[in-house]
Design a protein around this motif. Structure first.
Motif, short mmCIF file in Angstrom:
data_model
loop_
_atom_site.label_atom_id
_atom_site.label_comp_id
_atom_site.label_asym_id
_atom_site.label_seq_id
_atom_site.Cartn_x
_atom_site.Cartn_y
_atom_site.Cartn_z
N GLY A 79 0.78 -1.23 0.00
CA GLY A 79 0.00 0.00 0.00
C GLY A 79 0.81 1.27 0.00
O GLY A 79 0.22 2.36 0.10
N GLY A 80 2.14 1.20 -0.11
CA GLY A 80 2.97 2.39 -0.19
C GLY A 80 2.99 2.93 -1.62
O GLY A 80 2.29 2.43 -2.50
N ASP A 81 3.79 3.97 -1.83
CA ASP A 81 3.94 4.50 -3.18
C ASP A 81 5.42 4.68 -3.49
O ASP A 81 6.28 4.39 -2.65
CB ASP A 81 3.16 5.80 -3.37
N SER A 82 5.71 5.15 -4.68
CA SER A 82 7.09 5.19 -5.14
C SER A 82 7.92 6.28 -4.47
O SER A 82 9.13 6.34 -4.69
CB SER A 82 7.12 5.38 -6.66
N TYR A 83 7.29 7.14 -3.65
CA TYR A 83 8.02 8.18 -2.94
C TYR A 83 8.18 7.86 -1.45
O TYR A 83 8.76 8.65 -0.72
CB TYR A 83 7.30 9.52 -3.07
N SER A 84 7.65 6.76 -0.99
CA SER A 84 7.52 6.52 0.44
C SER A 84 8.69 5.75 1.06
O SER A 84 8.66 5.47 2.25
CB SER A 84 6.21 5.77 0.73
N ILE A 85 9.72 5.42 0.27
CA ILE A 85 10.82 4.62 0.80
C ILE A 85 11.89 5.56 1.34
O ILE A 85 12.84 5.93 0.65
CB ILE A 85 11.38 3.67 -0.27
N HIS A 122 16.72 8.26 0.70
CA HIS A 122 15.32 8.36 0.29
C HIS A 122 15.25 8.14 -1.21
O HIS A 122 15.90 8.85 -1.98
CB HIS A 122 14.77 9.73 0.66
N TYR A 123 14.48 7.15 -1.62
CA TYR A 123 14.26 6.91 -3.04
C TYR A 123 13.19 7.87 -3.56
O TYR A 123 12.07 7.90 -3.03
CB TYR A 123 13.79 5.47 -3.29
N PHE A 124 13.55 8.68 -4.55
CA PHE A 124 12.58 9.54 -5.23
C PHE A 124 12.36 8.94 -6.62
O PHE A 124 13.18 9.10 -7.51
CB PHE A 124 13.10 10.98 -5.33
N CYS A 125 11.25 8.25 -6.75
CA CYS A 125 10.98 7.51 -7.98
C CYS A 125 9.75 8.09 -8.66
O CYS A 125 8.62 7.92 -8.18
CB CYS A 125 10.76 6.03 -7.65
N LYS A 126 9.98 8.77 -9.76
CA LYS A 126 8.88 9.32 -10.56
C LYS A 126 8.46 8.29 -11.60
O LYS A 126 9.21 8.01 -12.55
CB LYS A 126 9.30 10.63 -11.24
N MET A 127 7.29 7.74 -11.42
CA MET A 127 6.79 6.77 -12.38
C MET A 127 6.37 7.49 -13.67
O MET A 127 6.12 8.70 -13.66
CB MET A 127 5.61 6.01 -11.79
N PRO A 128 6.29 6.78 -14.80
CA PRO A 128 5.84 7.44 -16.03
C PRO A 128 4.47 8.10 -15.85
O PRO A 128 3.55 7.51 -15.29
CB PRO A 128 5.77 6.28 -17.03
N HIS A 129 4.38 9.36 -16.26
CA HIS A 129 3.11 10.11 -16.23
C HIS A 129 2.52 10.19 -14.81
O HIS A 129 1.30 10.23 -14.65
CB HIS A 129 2.09 9.47 -17.19
N ASP A 130 3.38 10.25 -13.78
CA ASP A 130 2.83 10.26 -12.42
C ASP A 130 2.30 11.63 -12.00
O ASP A 130 1.56 11.74 -11.02
CB ASP A 130 3.84 9.71 -11.42
N GLY A 131 2.66 12.69 -12.71
CA GLY A 131 2.02 13.98 -12.49
C GLY A 131 2.49 14.76 -11.29
O GLY A 131 1.96 15.84 -11.01
N LYS A 132 3.50 14.28 -10.55
CA LYS A 132 3.93 14.97 -9.34
C LYS A 132 5.21 15.76 -9.60
O LYS A 132 6.16 15.26 -10.18
CB LYS A 132 4.15 13.98 -8.20
#
Length: 276
Positions: A79-85, A122-132
Motif C-alpha cells: 500500500g505504499g507509493d514510489s516516494y515513500s521509501i 530516500h528513493y525519489f521515484c517518478k513513475m511514467p506520467h505520475d504527475g507529481k
C-alpha cells in the motif's frame, strides 16, 4: 538489535522553530582533494553542486536497479507509493551498502572532511506520467540539523534528463542563506510541502542530467526541484545524505546516523548497524 524507528521526512515547522540552527553556507577549504578535482571543489563552493560523477558501471547499476525494482514491488503491494521509501538504510541492507560505499563516500569526504556521518537515504521515484512535481526548495530548511553542513549525493538509478523530469538546480542560490518559503496546503500535485516563490530571481535554472550510475553532489542550501514526469520512462534516484560529524541533530535524528568515514569524536550519532 533495537527496532528501527520511523522518522518524519520533515518535522513540523513548530518543532523546527524551537531548534537554534546555523543555516549559513560553509565554504569548503580543501586544496588537495582525494577523489574530486580542485576544480570540482571550487565549483561546489561557487555553484552549490557538482555533477556527472561516474560511480557504478552499467552492470553494477543494473544490479542496483534490479534490487530497487524488487523493493518497490513489495512497497506497492503493502500500500505504499514510489516516494515513500525513506530512511531506507535503516531497513534495507542494499540502501545501507550504497550509503556506505567508499566510492561515494570518498567524494563526499572531499567536501566535508575526514569525519563523515551518513544519516539519510530516500528513493525519489517518478513513475511514467505520475504527475507529481517537486517545487523549488532548500533541503536545510526541512531538517533539525546545525550547522548546515550536509551534502546530498543523488544517485541516478535510472537515467535522468529533461524529458523524464530530472532535478533542476539554481546555481549559486546556496549563497543567499535560508530563503522565505510558502507551505503547501495539500496540493496533490506536489511531492513536498515547501515552495520558494519567485525562485528565478536567484538565477537561471539548469538541468541536472545524469546517466544511470552517476551521482551529483549538492549543498543543503541549494535551490532545487523537478517537474512532473510526463514521459513514458521512469526516473528513479536515491538521495544519500551526509554531514560532517560536528553537526548536531535534534528531534532524535542522530539515531539515524552511520559513521561512514573517520570517527564521531563526541559520540553524538548512533552509528546504526547494517540491517539484516
Amino acid at each position: 538489535m533495537e527496532p528501527a524507528k520511523q522518522f518524519a521526512i520533515a518535522p513540523g515547522m513548530d518543532e523546527l522553530d524551537r531548534v537554534d540552527r546555523d543555516l549559513a553556507f560553509h565554504p569548503v577549504c580543501n586544496p588537495s582533494p582525494g577523489r574530486l578535482t580542485p576544480g570540482q571543489v571550487s565549483r561546489y563552493n561557487s555553484r552549490g553542486f557538482v555533477s556527472g560523477i561516474r560511480i557504478f558501471s552499467e552492470d553494477e547499476i543494473a544490479r542496483v536497479r534490479a534490487g530497487f525494482d524488487e523493493l518497490l514491488r513489495g512497497v506497492l503491494a503493502r500500500g505504499g507509493d514510489s516516494y515513500s521509501i525513506s530512511s531506507a538504510h535503516l531497513y534495507h541492507a542494499e540502501a545501507y551498502d550504497l550509503l556506505t560505499d567508499e566510492r561515494i563516500v570518498s567524494c563526499v569526504r572531499d567536501l566535508l572532511g575526514e569525519d563523515v556521518i551518513g544519516w539519510g537515504s530516500h528513493y525519489f521515484c517518478k513513475m511514467p506520467h505520475d504527475g507529481k512535481r517537486v517545487d523549488w526548495h532548500q533541503d536545510a530548511t526541512y531538517w533539525p540539523l546545525t550547522p548546515a553542513r550536509t551534502v546530498t549525493a543523488w544517485l541516478a538509478i535510472d537515467g535522468a534528463d529533461a524529458e523524464n523530469a530530472c532535478m533542476r538546480f539554481i546555481p549559486g542560490s546556496h549563497r543567499h542563506g535560508p530563503l522565505a518559503f510558502d507551505v503547501d496546503d495539500g496540493d496533490s500535485g506536489a511531492v513536498l510541502n515547501q515552495r520558494v516563490a519567485e525562485a528565478g530571481r536567484y538565477g537561471e535554472p539548469v538541468d541536472n542530467v545524469l546517466r544511470a550510475g552517476e551521482i551529483s553532489l549538492h549543498s543543503d542550501l541549494l535551490l532545487h526541484g523537478s517537474e512532473a514526469n510526463g514521459s513514458d520512462r521512469r526516473r528513479c534516484g536515491l538521495t544519500l545524505r551526509y554531514c560532517a560529524a560536528e553537526v548536531r541533530a535534534y528531534l532524535e535524528w542522530n539515531r539515524k546516523g552511520v559513521i561512514v568515514s573517520g570517527r564521531d569524536p563526541s559520540g553524538h550519532w548512533a552509528n546504526r548497524p547494517r540491517p539484516t
